[in-house]
Design a protein around this motif. Sequence first.
Motif, short mmCIF file in Angstrom:
data_model
loop_
_atom_site.label_atom_id
_atom_site.label_comp_id
_atom_site.label_asym_id
_atom_site.label_seq_id
_atom_site.Cartn_x
_atom_site.Cartn_y
_atom_site.Cartn_z
N TYR A 131 7.13 -18.77 -15.03
CA TYR A 131 5.83 -18.64 -14.23
C TYR A 131 5.71 -17.01 -14.36
N GLY A 132 4.49 -16.64 -14.80
CA GLY A 132 4.17 -15.29 -14.57
C GLY A 132 2.71 -15.17 -13.74
N TRP A 133 2.61 -13.87 -13.75
CA TRP A 133 1.29 -13.65 -12.95
C TRP A 133 0.40 -12.31 -13.43
N GLU A 134 -0.75 -12.28 -13.22
CA GLU A 134 -1.53 -11.21 -13.57
C GLU A 134 -2.58 -10.91 -12.34
N ILE A 135 -3.32 -9.79 -12.25
CA ILE A 135 -4.24 -9.68 -11.28
C ILE A 135 -5.34 -9.17 -12.12
N SER A 136 -6.51 -9.55 -11.49
CA SER A 136 -7.80 -9.27 -12.31
C SER A 136 -8.74 -9.07 -11.05
N LYS A 137 -9.80 -8.44 -11.63
CA LYS A 137 -10.75 -7.93 -10.43
C LYS A 137 -12.29 -8.04 -11.03
N ALA A 138 -13.01 -8.43 -10.35
CA ALA A 138 -14.48 -8.66 -10.88
C ALA A 138 -15.04 -7.12 -11.02
N ILE A 142 0.89 -11.07 -5.33
CA ILE A 142 0.26 -10.54 -4.07
C ILE A 142 0.96 -9.24 -3.62
N VAL A 143 2.30 -9.01 -4.00
CA VAL A 143 2.93 -7.86 -3.39
C VAL A 143 1.93 -6.64 -4.07
N VAL A 144 2.11 -6.99 -5.49
CA VAL A 144 1.12 -5.74 -6.28
C VAL A 144 -0.18 -5.68 -5.87
N ALA A 145 -0.79 -6.92 -5.64
CA ALA A 145 -2.25 -6.79 -5.53
C ALA A 145 -2.59 -5.65 -4.30
N LEU A 146 -1.55 -6.00 -3.30
CA LEU A 146 -2.14 -5.35 -1.98
C LEU A 146 -1.94 -3.61 -2.19
N GLN A 147 -1.30 -3.33 -3.28
CA GLN A 147 -1.24 -1.92 -3.42
C GLN A 147 -2.44 -1.24 -4.01
N PHE A 148 -3.42 -2.25 -4.49
CA PHE A 148 -4.92 -1.69 -4.93
C PHE A 148 -5.77 -1.46 -3.80
N ILE A 149 -5.36 -2.08 -2.60
CA ILE A 149 -6.32 -1.97 -1.43
C ILE A 149 -6.04 -0.74 -0.71
N ASP A 150 -7.05 0.18 -0.43
CA ASP A 150 -7.08 1.28 0.31
C ASP A 150 -6.84 1.03 1.91
N ASN A 151 -5.95 1.50 2.65
CA ASN A 151 -5.81 0.94 4.04
C ASN A 151 -6.54 2.42 4.91
#
Length: 142
Positions: free
Chosen positions: A91-98, A133-142
Motif C-alpha cells: 500500500y502507498g499513500w498520496e495527499i491531494s488538495k482541492a 495523515i501524519v504528513v497531512a497534518l504538517q500542512f495545517i497552520d496551527n
Amino acid sequence: MNNEDYVSYELALKLKACGFDEPCDHYYIKDNAPDGTAWIVPTTYREDFNADSYFPFCKPLCSAPTLAHAQKWLREEKGIDVLVWNCSCGYGWEISKADTQSRGTTLMVYDDNGEDKDSGMWLTYENALYAGIVVALQFIDN
C-alpha cells in the motif's frame, strides 16, 4: 473495531493541536497510568474530549478518533485528501488538495518509504493511512 483502527496518542495530540473537535466514542488519558503510557478509554456516548473544559481533573486528555474519522475530518474540514492505494507490493499513500486556482485537485505529496524496504510500500492499509495523515497534518497552520 481494533485498537489499530484508532490513531495513536501522539497523533491524537497532533490532531487536537490542528483543531480536531469532533465527537468520538474513545479518548486518551494519561493520568494515573503506572507505566506513564496513555490509555485509550471507550465510552457509551460520543463527546468532544478535546474541549479544554472537559474533565479538567484528568489532564492530559484528548479525543481518540479512528483513522477513517481523522481522514474524513482532514477532507471535509481542511480540504486535504489522504488517498491510500494498493499495488502488488503493498500500500502507498498520496495527499491531494482541492485548489481553487487550478480548478482541480493538486497532488501535494506522496511517499514510498514504507515498511517493506524492497518496494517502499506499507504492509497494511492502516499503516499507509496513518503515515499519510501524519504528513497531512504538517500542512495545517496551527
